[in-house]
Design a protein around this motif. Sequence first.
Motif, PDB file in Angstrom:
ATOM      1  N   ARG A  93      -7.239   2.156   5.599  1.00 53.80           N
ATOM      2  CA  ARG A  93      -5.986   1.407   5.656  1.00 53.80           C
ATOM      3  C   ARG A  93      -5.282   1.548   6.991  1.00 53.80           C
ATOM      4  N   PHE A 137      -0.251  -2.668   2.242  1.00 50.48           N
ATOM      5  CA  PHE A 137      -1.567  -3.062   2.740  1.00 50.48           C
ATOM      6  C   PHE A 137      -2.354  -3.810   1.656  1.00 50.48           C
ATOM      7  N   ASN A 175      -3.379  -4.148  12.480  1.00 48.86           N
ATOM      8  CA  ASN A 175      -3.794  -3.800  11.127  1.00 48.86           C
ATOM      9  C   ASN A 175      -4.034  -5.068  10.307  1.00 48.86           C
ATOM     10  N   GLY A 197      -4.049  -5.630   7.104  1.00 48.77           N
ATOM     11  CA  GLY A 197      -3.649  -5.514   5.720  1.00 48.77           C
ATOM     12  C   GLY A 197      -2.926  -6.714   5.140  1.00 48.77           C
TER      13      GLY A 197
END
Length: 624
Positions: A150, A507, A589, A591
């Motif tokens: 994550r 996420f 990221n 997510g």
Amino acid sequence: MKVAVFTVEPTEVTVSAECDWFPLDTLAEEKEGVEQSRVELSGYEAVLVIGSSSLDEGTPLPKGAADKLWRYAEAGGRLYAEMIDAYDFPSSRLFGWKQDFPRTRRTLEKLRMEAESEALPRGGLLEWEGAMAYGFPIETESWLTFGPYRETHASPSDTPGSHPGLFVRTLGEGIVAYAAFSLFSCRRKWALRPYGSWSALLDAFAARTGIPFRIWAQPIATSGDESADRAVRDNASWFLRSGMLPEADGSAGVYENIHSVTAAVSADRRPDCHAHAALFFHLYGRYTGSEEWESRSRRLLAYLFDNGFQDTEESSPTRGFFKWYDFPGRKPEQIFTDDNAWVCFVLLYLYRKTGLEQYRERGLMTAEALLETQNAQGLRPNVLFGSRLREAGRGSAFELEASLNPHFESIAHAAFIQAYLVTGRNEYVDAALKGTLHLLRHEDELRFMYSRTSGLTRLLLPLGYLSKRDATGEVARGMERIASYLMTWRDASGAIQEADNPDPERFGKEDAGVYIHNGEGIADQLYTNNFLLMNSWEAYKATGSEELGELYRGLSAYMSRIRIRSAEPRFNGGWMRAYDLRRGEYYGNNGDTGWGPYCMESGWTNAIASAGLLLGLMNESIFE
């Protein structure tokens, strides 16, 4: 050095050596009564065997081919294989891993660096696109694992649910390397991110195996040019060449985005994206003296009017509101404050610049709907539902909790300022001032969607104008606090990096940030730096504050530098959502399943960023 490459389908392999290409089935030993070409492997210093990238069928290796590769490696050869089925013993022991299940598609999984490398520290994360196969290692040296990591940049080694991704084993005098995911079979090399880390990995892997791997040509680079003029011209070309405009003249509207994962054009049409693009096209037309671009602006808005996006029925409780997106219902259902307020804001601004009466009529219809659903504090819920309004009337909006989220509230206040500038009616600007003061007096209770930086960026837009109407000085002081906070997260590049994530556990869902924790050095061009261009300019223009002027100039140079250079027209000249300030490339990221780090929004990112650059180039305020 010569390399033999065996494949079942066309693929791009990047090695710094001469390659001979063969169909995979030519690896098998000759069978009696079957005439088959035979490749002698001993003449090659490395052999690459790359299976199909298909998810529907695997690529088994006949025992004769496995035997041949075994003898080649055992005698000192260097063998690399990718996405070859390894269920049986000959293949699994040759490659050093046993496959458990049929291959599947990568979704939110990432690759984690396991081997120690000076260029890429252990735990570093990488992304790819395509297939992967679950299995377990057999006496191998692990370089990459894939799993549900994550984190943004690096992950601890004890994350459960990981599987071998890239590994090496010795076999006799030789070396065997295997990838259980699509590396060279990845059809779109831009999906292997971040580019700099992949480059370091392949260099180190080549040094370890003796196989002359090298990085592919960088598919997505940045311009490095700080010219705002060049940036807006390139971005105008992006709209024409990316597929965002189904008709080049704007008569068929504008699509929403280039999808972060698939890189496909998302053929959704949203009123807010149309408003953003119409604003940019109008400003660009005036800036360049091009009637063609001003005409595109008019056609985009005409598309909304002609296709029933706005409820114009006199007696309808949802009169004036726009549908969030193009759906078969006649009336709006999900009525988001920010989406409607942006259309209102742009329509009334454009009426003031063009005199087109339809903009005034349509924009004031929305302004009145917003005003009549605003509560006594000058705030509103972030979303209303048309079915509830039609059942209980507009007054039912007062029963709902106000959002206290500047993402939604502040653009409504900015729209009210535009309505005041058009009509001279004090109730509009009074509602804007009352709501803004309530937000500033309750800063500790504010709610944010992605980051505090993005939320306070949005709060900034109406403050410069309202500070001149606030005898208490609270708005001016609030503007100073916000500017000071944003400057604490200002990078040397001029960008504001994301900070203070309100929900790090979000996420894997829509509407998540492109970072997890403070200090990751990720800049967001969908919700922060893009809007901050316009908002900091307006605050600077209203106050003359040197701090705000410095903020705007730094942002302008930063955004101009990071526009994309690519041979792929879907990307060239535009901006993606997430930029890694430390690496100097697009990465963040992943997510957010709906609007991830590589999303290219037509309105929210590209049009708004260009509009902010143009206001500075033209030395204009959108409130003048």
